[in-house]
Design an enzyme around this catalytic site. Structure first.
Site, PDB file in Angstrom:
ATOM      1  N   THR A 184       0.875  -1.174   0.000  1.00 43.32           N
ATOM      2  CA  THR A 184       0.000   0.000   0.000  1.00 43.32           C
ATOM      3  C   THR A 184       0.912   1.223   0.000  1.00 43.32           C
ATOM      4  O   THR A 184       2.081   1.121   0.399  1.00 43.32           O
ATOM      5  CB  THR A 184      -0.869   0.045   1.269  1.00 43.32           C
ATOM      6  N   GLU A 328      -5.635  -4.193  -0.683  1.00 41.68           N
ATOM      7  CA  GLU A 328      -5.986  -5.327   0.182  1.00 41.68           C
ATOM      8  C   GLU A 328      -7.079  -6.214  -0.404  1.00 41.68           C
ATOM      9  O   GLU A 328      -7.374  -7.268   0.123  1.00 41.68           O
ATOM     10  CB  GLU A 328      -6.450  -4.804   1.554  1.00 41.68           C
ATOM     11  N   LYS A 435     -15.754  16.139  10.633  1.00 39.21           N
ATOM     12  CA  LYS A 435     -16.701  16.015  11.742  1.00 39.21           C
ATOM     13  C   LYS A 435     -17.008  17.408  12.254  1.00 39.21           C
ATOM     14  O   LYS A 435     -16.207  18.032  12.929  1.00 39.21           O
ATOM     15  CB  LYS A 435     -16.099  15.150  12.855  1.00 39.21           C
ATOM     16  N   TRP A 440     -21.317  14.294  10.390  1.00 44.12           N
ATOM     17  CA  TRP A 440     -20.247  14.006   9.440  1.00 44.12           C
ATOM     18  C   TRP A 440     -20.570  14.668   8.117  1.00 44.12           C
ATOM     19  O   TRP A 440     -21.667  14.473   7.564  1.00 44.12           O
ATOM     20  CB  TRP A 440     -20.122  12.494   9.213  1.00 44.12           C
TER      21      TRP A 440
END
Ligand code: ADP
Length: 541
Positions: A184, A328, A435, A440
């Site tokens: 990654t 992944e 936030k 959110w």
């Protein structure tokens, strides 16, 4: 008793199948040395076996990691099949990363041999000092193109190839053996390695090739613009061989003009890349008046596709659809395709379905976490962290003892909803979500609105710390060349398009977006730029 034959799933089977059943189908490469290289799957299969012999000669053993620093080319493809097919591990390294990260990755993987394109010679000369365990550096070139002088004792790929005969047959071994390794990009902490297996790779590619996934066939001419050093070019090198599609590899020239020329010359039908590639490409065709004569569809992944980009594609006669995934997940987890009942919808409503990231491939299961082991309903509204599991999802990171799982599910770090039809919608990454006063705010919503303004070329939203609200959104904007759109115009553009409290506090105009090694916008850099700019949060009461 074996009721049915058991044959282990081997990556070599893909290239053997292509060589045998699609032996005359072409693989075309724009070469690092210049010019086009053209050969067939039959020749690719033979040269991949020849490379397997070269690896034997270099004393590469079963399970050893072989590094690559290379563009999308036929030689890189031979390494894909030659290493995995002979039982070694093809470790593709992203050459656009910082030198320290590349050195970390090569050392962590314990690469014994590294194959590299000549473009990366200066990088390799620096890298070698930090990677003493690499025994051989092999330049992907013929003798005539080898550099006269180098600080290193380089090997020449084509010299090695002519010095051996191909292995006569591919070996067979446990399908759960490691085949390829990708790290990654490590935007937080050190890069983490994901080790794919023969089984995970082939199951991923079977599912990804299906009609409601990437929909690939022998009639296609596929051009992966996504690099082979980024999550196995989303599986396209294997998928193209499995279905027998002609493969067009753009090499080092990834500017829109070169890509467009190759799309046209080689009659590409299907191409793949991150949004920034297509934003540039669509601008190029709009500016030059060029038309696509064969390209009919593109898959866009790696980041959210702004709806306005899909609209530009539609006007240019291309069907653009999204796919979601990550290193992944090999990477394809979902694809954005329609259901039969969407066919009756008006065009605009159909397009809105494809604004989402699509439905899970068979072999992937997903859910939205509501915390403490509970799950959100599939109502298209309730959001939380996306969790996935499946045949091609990481089990453990390579060389790290701890599992990557929580109770058998992999937490993706993406915030998402799933609707009643199973369409996933990514609203943010956990680390990017804003936030504000206990609510959110989706940075992606804010970006998509800005990008739909005719004067805007690219937009990215990040959070600004705020004493009262915790965080507030600020949007960075790159204007289109002739655009003079102002801050106030941008802010009023949000009115009526988003809840009042979600409208950004500020707009910052920049000349170019900071782009990372995989072509994605670098939000970390934008946050630094925001801190440097001294912009203060406005008080929203
Ligand atoms: P990184 O960006 O961390 O280097 P990856 O290339 O594996 O690593 O990126 C995976 C991430 O990219 C996903 O977790 C998700 O946030 C984002 N992503 C991938 N595809 C899409 C998509 N179609 N829409 C929105 N986000 C996406």
């Amino acid at each position: 008793m074996n009721h049915m034959m058991y044959m282990p799933l081997m990556i070599s089977d893909a290239i053997v199948h292509a060589g045998r059943h699609h032996g005359r189908t072409e693989i075309v490469t724009r070469c690092v040395e210049g010019g086009l290289h053209r050969y067939t799957y039959r020749e690719c299969e033979r040269r991949s076996r020849q490379l397997a012999s070269v690896l034997g000669k270099l004393d590469v053993k079963f399970g050893d990691r072989v590094g690559t620093l290379a563009w999308n080319t036929y030689r890189h493809l031979e390494i894909y099949f030659g290493t995995s097919g002979s039982g070694a591990v093809c470790h593709t390294v992203n050459p656009r990363l910082h030198l320290d990260q590349i050195a970390y990755i090569v050392n962590h993987a314990n690469d014994r041999v590294v194959f590299f394109d000549l473009t990366f010679l200066p990088l390799v000369e620096q890298l070698a000092q930090h990677c003493p365990r690499v025994e051989k550096w092999v330049a992907l070139a013929e003798r005539a193109a080898m550099p006269d002088s180098s600080k290193l004792d380089l090997l020449c790929y084509e010299d090695l190839m002519v010095s051996v005969s191909p292995i006569s047959t591919w070996p067979t071994f446990d399908e759960c053996s490691p085949s390829a390794l990708c790290y990654t990009s490590g935007s937080t902490g050190n890069p983490k390695g994901v080790m794919y297996t023969h089984r995970s790779t082939l199951l991923h590619c079977y599912a990804a090739a299906m009609p409601d996934s990437l929909n690939c066939s022998a009639k296609d001419v596929i051009m992966p613009v996504v690099p082979m050093f980024h999550v196995n070019a989303w599986g396209f090198p294997y998928i193209a061989a499995m279905v027998g599609a002609k493969l067009v590899l753009p090499g080092p020239n990834n500017d829109s003009e070169s890509l467009y020329a190759l799309l046209e010359e080689e009659r590409v039908t299907f191409a793949a890349g991150v949004p920034t590639v297509w934003i540039d490409m669509l601008r190029y065709v709009e500016d030059t008046g060029a038309k696509f004569s064969t390209l009919s569809r593109i898959v866009i992944g790696g980041a959210t596709t702004p709806p306005v980009l899909r609209e530009s594609c539609r006007i240019a006669g291309i069907h653009a659809f999204p796919a979601w995934g990550m290193t992944e997940t090999s990477p394809v987890g979902t694809c954005g395709t329609l259901l039969a009942r969407h066919e009756d919808l008006l065009e605009d409503a159909r397009e809105r379905v494809l604004d989402k990231q699509g439905r899970a491939l068979f072999g992937i299961d997903m859910k939205i976490s509501a915390g403490k082991g509970t799950e959100q309903p599939w109502d298209g509204e309730s959001c939380g962290e996306l969790m996935v599991r499946g045949h091609w999802v990481v089990g453990e990171y390579f060389g790290q003892a701890d599992t990557a799982h929580e109770s058998g599910w992999f937490p993706t770090g993406d915030v998402a909803t799933i609707d009643a039809d199973g369409y996933l919608q990514i609203t943010d990454r956990l680390k990017d979500v804003i936030k504000s006063g206990g609510e959110w705010i989706s940075s992606i919503d804010i970006e998509n609105i800005a990008a739909s303004h005719p004067g805007v070329s690219m937009a990215a939203c990040v959070s600004l710390p705020h004493p009262k609200w915790g965080e507030r959104p600020v949007v960075f904007v790159v204007r289109r060349p002739e655009s003079k759109v102002s801050r106030d115009e941008m802010l009023s553009f949000y009115s009526g398009r988003i809840a009042k409290w979600s409208i950004p506090d500020d707009v910052i105009f920049i000349d170019a977006m900071p782009i990372n090694a995989t072509g994605k916008i670098q939000k970390m850099r934008l946050r630094e730029m925001l801190a440097e700019s001294g912009v203060k949060a406005a008080c929203v009461d």
